[in-house]
Motif scaffolding. Structure first.
Motif, PDB file in Angstrom:
ATOM      1  N   ARG A 114      15.263  -1.084 -11.558  1.00  0.00           N
ATOM      2  CA  ARG A 114      16.065  -1.761 -10.219  1.00  0.00           C
ATOM      3  C   ARG A 114      15.483  -0.483  -9.328  1.00  0.00           C
ATOM      4  NH1 ARG A 114      20.348  -1.421  -9.390  1.00  0.00           N
ATOM      5  NH2 ARG A 114      21.877  -0.222 -10.483  1.00  0.00           N
ATOM      6  N   THR A 115      15.923   1.299  -9.626  1.00  0.00           N
ATOM      7  CA  THR A 115      15.372   1.924  -8.502  1.00  0.00           C
ATOM      8  C   THR A 115      14.768   2.059  -7.931  1.00  0.00           C
ATOM      9  OG1 THR A 115      15.905   3.899 -10.268  1.00  0.00           O
ATOM     10  CG2 THR A 115      17.931   2.297  -9.780  1.00  0.00           C
ATOM     11  N   SER A 116      13.636   1.706  -8.192  1.00  0.00           N
ATOM     12  CA  SER A 116      11.993   2.026  -8.137  1.00  0.00           C
ATOM     13  C   SER A 116      11.958   1.835  -6.652  1.00  0.00           C
ATOM     14  CB  SER A 116      11.126   1.556  -8.678  1.00  0.00           C
ATOM     15  OG  SER A 116      11.562   1.871  -9.709  1.00  0.00           O
ATOM     16  N   THR A 117      11.076   2.435  -5.521  1.00  0.00           N
ATOM     17  CA  THR A 117      10.747   2.948  -4.095  1.00  0.00           C
ATOM     18  C   THR A 117       9.366   2.221  -4.339  1.00  0.00           C
ATOM     19  OG1 THR A 117      12.124   4.811  -3.742  1.00  0.00           O
ATOM     20  CG2 THR A 117      10.778   4.202  -2.369  1.00  0.00           C
ATOM     21  N   ILE A 118       9.293   1.308  -4.090  1.00  0.00           N
ATOM     22  CA  ILE A 118       8.008   0.177  -4.116  1.00  0.00           C
ATOM     23  C   ILE A 118       8.349   0.274  -2.358  1.00  0.00           C
ATOM     24  CG2 ILE A 118       6.668  -2.103  -4.409  1.00  0.00           C
ATOM     25  CD1 ILE A 118       8.260  -0.069  -6.704  1.00  0.00           C
ATOM     26  N   SER A 119       6.824   0.561  -1.390  1.00  0.00           N
ATOM     27  CA  SER A 119       6.113   0.463  -0.520  1.00  0.00           C
ATOM     28  C   SER A 119       5.876  -0.359  -0.165  1.00  0.00           C
ATOM     29  CB  SER A 119       5.612   2.277  -0.164  1.00  0.00           C
ATOM     30  OG  SER A 119       4.549   1.902   0.745  1.00  0.00           O
ATOM     31  N   ALA A 120       5.281  -0.910   0.981  1.00  0.00           N
ATOM     32  CA  ALA A 120       4.948  -2.074   1.400  1.00  0.00           C
ATOM     33  C   ALA A 120       3.684  -1.473   2.362  1.00  0.00           C
ATOM     34  CB  ALA A 120       5.218  -2.734   2.605  1.00  0.00           C
ATOM     35  N   THR A 121       2.877  -0.200   2.073  1.00  0.00           N
ATOM     36  CA  THR A 121       1.923   0.722   2.664  1.00  0.00           C
ATOM     37  C   THR A 121       1.428   1.632   1.837  1.00  0.00           C
ATOM     38  OG1 THR A 121       3.027   1.831   4.174  1.00  0.00           O
ATOM     39  CG2 THR A 121       2.114  -0.537   4.817  1.00  0.00           C
ATOM     40  N   PRO A 122       1.391   1.108   0.602  1.00  0.00           N
ATOM     41  CA  PRO A 122       1.189   2.681  -0.473  1.00  0.00           C
ATOM     42  C   PRO A 122      -0.225   3.066  -0.520  1.00  0.00           C
ATOM     43  CG  PRO A 122       0.337   0.307  -1.548  1.00  0.00           C
ATOM     44  CD  PRO A 122       1.023   0.137  -0.312  1.00  0.00           C
ATOM     45  N   ALA A 123      -1.346   2.385   0.024  1.00  0.00           N
ATOM     46  CA  ALA A 123      -2.058   3.448   1.094  1.00  0.00           C
ATOM     47  C   ALA A 123      -1.487   4.968   1.776  1.00  0.00           C
ATOM     48  CB  ALA A 123      -3.179   2.980   1.617  1.00  0.00           C
ATOM     49  N   THR A 124      -0.604   5.186   1.883  1.00  0.00           N
ATOM     50  CA  THR A 124      -0.271   5.789   3.041  1.00  0.00           C
ATOM     51  C   THR A 124       0.747   6.417   2.485  1.00  0.00           C
ATOM     52  OG1 THR A 124       0.715   4.639   4.175  1.00  0.00           O
ATOM     53  CG2 THR A 124      -1.238   5.070   4.848  1.00  0.00           C
ATOM     54  N   ALA A 125       1.728   5.901   1.347  1.00  0.00           N
ATOM     55  CA  ALA A 125       3.257   6.082   1.570  1.00  0.00           C
ATOM     56  C   ALA A 125       2.459   7.794   0.833  1.00  0.00           C
ATOM     57  CB  ALA A 125       3.166   5.620   0.416  1.00  0.00           C
ATOM     58  N   THR A 126       3.713   8.545   0.571  1.00  0.00           N
ATOM     59  CA  THR A 126       3.611  10.037   0.831  1.00  0.00           C
ATOM     60  C   THR A 126       4.471   9.936  -0.956  1.00  0.00           C
ATOM     61  OG1 THR A 126       6.547   9.810   0.782  1.00  0.00           O
ATOM     62  CG2 THR A 126       4.712  10.472   2.681  1.00  0.00           C
ATOM     63  N   LYS A 127       4.776  11.479  -1.705  1.00  0.00           N
ATOM     64  CA  LYS A 127       4.774  11.002  -3.010  1.00  0.00           C
ATOM     65  C   LYS A 127       6.285  10.815  -3.221  1.00  0.00           C
ATOM     66  CE  LYS A 127       6.027  15.149  -5.778  1.00  0.00           C
ATOM     67  NZ  LYS A 127       5.284  16.343  -6.400  1.00  0.00           N
ATOM     68  N   ASN A 128       7.163  11.048  -2.109  1.00  0.00           N
ATOM     69  CA  ASN A 128       8.314  10.453  -2.734  1.00  0.00           C
ATOM     70  C   ASN A 128       8.620   9.025  -2.070  1.00  0.00           C
ATOM     71  OD1 ASN A 128       9.442  12.316  -3.552  1.00  0.00           O
ATOM     72  ND2 ASN A 128       9.211  13.531  -1.713  1.00  0.00           N
ATOM     73  N   GLY A 129       7.509   8.568  -1.297  1.00  0.00           N
ATOM     74  CA  GLY A 129       7.695   7.306  -0.564  1.00  0.00           C
ATOM     75  C   GLY A 129       8.014   5.970  -1.319  1.00  0.00           C
ATOM     76  N   GLU A 130       7.050   6.185  -2.245  1.00  0.00           N
ATOM     77  CA  GLU A 130       6.948   5.453  -3.579  1.00  0.00           C
ATOM     78  C   GLU A 130       6.753   6.548  -4.947  1.00  0.00           C
ATOM     79  OE1 GLU A 130       4.212   1.757  -3.559  1.00  0.00           O
ATOM     80  OE2 GLU A 130       3.524   2.941  -4.866  1.00  0.00           O
TER      81      GLU A 130
END
Length: 533
Positions: free
Chosen positions: A364-380
Motif C-alpha cells: 500500500r505504500t507504493s507510489t503509483i504515477s498517473a503518468t507512468p511513461a514519464t515517471a522517474t525511477k523514484n516517481g513510480e
C-alpha cells in the motif's frame, strides 16, 4: 539441534577431505559406513537434502529475464534484467550448482542406504519412504535443470544436462546427456517414489515434504512441458482431486474492507485506509483471506499449497531479492513490479468482481504515477509484496513450488489442446472467481473463438496468478508463439537505458530463453554449449 550440528560437521569432514589424501581414511572422518548405520541417521541426512533444495535463483531469473520487474528505487543496473546474458552469468551458475548440490546429497543418501538393513515393519516403511523422498528430490532437481538449460524439453534428442544418478569422483568427467535420457531417469525416480512414499498428505507442514500429491503436481507440470497433454491432464486431475482446494480471497465479516466497491489505481486516501485494514487482518485467521494468509506462511494456512520449500525465520530471506529490508517503500526496493503487470491486476475481472491479487501483491505504500511513461525511477515505485515475510519477520518466506491454481491452468491448457474450448474457459473462470474479493461479484465465463485465443487467455492468467514464482520465463518460451505473443511485454520505463543494443524486450524465440551452461562447469568438465553463447 546439537546432535544435528555435530552430524553436519562430521559430514563436511567426510565430503571435503584433502586432495592429497583422497584414498586415505582420515582420523575422525565420517564415511558412509560410520554414518549410515540406521534409519534414524538416514532421516537426519534426508533433512540435510531438503535444506539443499532451492528455487530462489530460478524465480529471480524468470522475473529478470521477462517482464515481471523494473528497476526499483534502491536498485542498480543489473545485466540479467538488461538481457546481457553470457556463460559467466551468476544466476545461471547458481541454478546449476544449487540443483546439482541437492542431487549430490540425494545420491549420497541413496548410496549410503545400501548399508542399512531395516528389520522391523516400521523401519522398513520409514526406510522406503526416505529413499522415495530422496529420489523425488533428485527427479525435481533434474527437471528444474532441464527447464532452464534444455533448448527443447519436448525433443528427446535435444541437449540436456548431466544425468547424475551416482556420486562422482573428483577426477570424473560427467557428460551432457540428451533431454530424453535425463527424463528417463526422472520418470524412473518418480515411479519408485510413487510406489514407496508414505509421507502424510494432510496435517501440519505436510505440504513441505514430497508426498503423493507433490508427485502428481510434478508430473503434471513435467508432462505439460513435454507436450504430453494427455498425461499432463491426468496428473493435474489427480493433484486437484487429492490436494487442497483453491484458496479463497474473501474477508471475514469484521474486517474493514470494502467488498462492494471497486479499487482502481491510483490509491486514494480511503483506499489506503482499507488496505491498512487488510494488512492488519493478514495476521488474523478469522478475518484475512486464506489466499493472503498463505503468503505470510501462517502455520495453519496451507491454503492451496501442494508443496513449499520451508524456510525458518532468520534462516533465509528470499524477499530481500526484491526489497532490501522490507516489502514497503522504505524497505529499499531493488526491483519493483513491472507496470504492465500492475495494470493487469488493476483491471476489473468483470461481473462486478475485483482482483484481490492487486491488494495481495502490491504494498500500500507504493507510489503509483498517473503518468507512468514519464515517471522517474523514484516517481513510480510499485513495491512487490508477494513475499512479505512470516508474521513478525519481514522477508523470510517459504518458497512456493506447486499450487492448486497451477493445476487448474495446466488442465485448462490441456483442454484447449484437445479442442475443448468451453472446458478450458470454465477452468480459467474458476481461478479468476477464486481471486475475486467482492461478495456479489461473479466472474463471467470467457468465450474463445479459436485455440490461439484460448492459449492467449491461459498465458495471461498464468502471468497474473503465478507471477514471481518462476513460471513466466518458461511460459513465454513454450506457449508464447501458440498464443500469438511474440515478445516479452516490458513497459519502456522498466528497462534500463533501452537501445538497439540493450532492447526493452526480446522475442520469445530468442536464444536467451535457454540459459548457458556455466563457464566454470565447461572449464573443468568439457561439454557442448547452448546456441548463442
Amino acid at each position: 539441534m546439537l546432535k544435528k550440528l555435530l552430524l553436519i560437521g562430521l559430514i563436511s569432514l567426510g565430503f571435503y577431505s584433502c586432495d592429497d589424501a583422497i584414498d586415505i581414511v582420515q582420523d575422525g572422518e565420517l564415511n558412509d559406513e560410520r554414518l549410515f548405520t540406521n534409519v534414524g541417521n538416514m532421516q537426519m541426512f534426508l533433512n540435510e537434502v531438503y535444506d539443499r533444495v532451492s528455487v530462489q535463483n530460478d524465480i529471480m531469473v524468470s522475473s529478470l529475464l521477462t517482464d515481471e520487474v523494473g528497476l526499483g528505487s534502491a536498485g542498480f543496473a543489473n545485466d540479467t534484467q538488461r538481457f546481457f546474458i553470457f556463460s559467466t552469468n551468476g544466476y545461471a551458475s547458481a541454478i546449476w550448482s544449487q540443483h546439482y548440490q541437492a542431487i549430490n546429497y540425494a545420491n549420497r543418501l541413496i548410496r549410503g542406504a545400501q548399508l542399512v538393513n531395516p528389520t522391523t515393519p516400521a523401519d522398513i516403511t520409514a526406510y522406503n519412504n526416505i529413499l522415495a523422498q530422496a529420489r523425488a528430490i533428485r527427479a525435481f532437481c533434474h527437471f528444474q535443470l532441464l527447464t532452464y538449460f534444455s533448448p527443447d524439453m519436448s525433443n528427446n534428442n535435444a541437449p540436456g544436462v548431466m544425468k547424475m544418478d551416482y556420486v562422482p569422483t573428483i577426477q570424473q568427467l560427467n557428460p551432457r546427456a540428451t533431454t530424453g535420457e535425463v527424463f528417463g531417469l526422472i520418470e524412473s525416480d518418480l515411479l519408485f517414489a510413487e510406489n514407496n512414499i508414505s509421507t502424510a498428505t494432510t496435517g501440519t507442514d505436510s505440504w513441505k515434504y514430497f508426498n503423493s500429491n507433490t508427485i502428481n503436481a510434478l508430473r503434471a507440470r513435467m508432462y505439460l512441458y513435454r507436450k504430453n497433454y494427455v498425461l499432463a491432464e491426468q496428473y493435474a486431475d489427480a493433484a486437484i482431486a487429492n490436494g487442497p482446494a483453491l484458496a479463497t480471497c474473501t474477508f471475514g465479516n469484521s474486517a474493514n474492507i470494502p467488498q462492494t466497491t471497486s479499487v482502481i489505481p491510483p490509491y486514494t486516501a480511503g483506499q489506503v485506509t482499507a488496505l491498512t485494514a487488510m494488512e492488519a487482518a493478514a495476521a488474523s485467521a478469522t478475518n484475512a483471506p486464506l489466499y493472503r494468509r498463505m503468503w505470510v506462511d501462517q502455520a495453519s494456512a496451507q491454503g492451496e499449497m501442494i508443496f513449499s520449500l520451508g524456510r525458518l525465520n532468520n534462516n533465509a530471506n528470499f524477499g530481500s531479492q526484491y526489497n532490501t529490508n522490507q516489502s514497503n517503500l522504505g524497505g529499499g526496493p531493488l526491483f519493483d513490479m513491472g507496470r504492465t503487470l500492475f495494470d493487469l491486476y488493476s483491471q476489473p475481472l468483470g461481473g462486478g468482481a475485483e482482483d484481490f491479487r492487486r491488494w495481495s501483491f502490491v504494498d500500500r505504500t507504493s507510489t503509483i504515477s498517473a503518468t507512468p511513461a514519464t515517471a522517474t525511477k523514484n516517481g513510480e515505485v510499485i513495491v512487490i509484496d508477494k513475499y512479505p515475510g512470516k508474521t513478525g519477520n519481514a522477508g523470510s518466506n517459504d518458497l512456493k513450488v506447486f499450487r492448486t491454481s497451477e493445476m487448474y491452468l495446466i488442465k485448462a491448457e490441456c483442454r484447449a489442446r484437445a479442442n475443448d474450448l468451453p472446458g478450458a474457459a470454465l477452468l480459467v473462470q474458476q481461478v479468476r472467481q477464486a481471486r475475486n474479493y467482492i461478495a456479489a461479484g461473479i466472474v463471467p465465463l470467457p468465450v474463445y473463438g479459436s485455440n490461439m485465443a484460448a492459449y492467449a487467455d491461459i498465458l495471461l492468467e498464468r502471468r497474473k496468478e503465478l507471477a514471481f514464482e518462476g513460471h513466466r520465463y518458461i511460459d513465454l518460451k513454450r506457449l508464447g508463439a501458440d498464443a500469438g505473443v511474440t515478445s516479452t511485454d516490458r513497459y519502456p520505463q522498466d528497462s534500463v537505458n533501452a537501445s538497439a543494443t540493450n532492447p526493452a524486450n526480446i522475442n520469445v524465440t530468442d536464444y536467451r530463453f535457454t540459459l548457458p551452461i556455466p563457464q566454470n562447469e565447461v572449464t573443468v568438465n568439457p561439454m557442448s554449449q547452448n546456441t548463442g553463447y
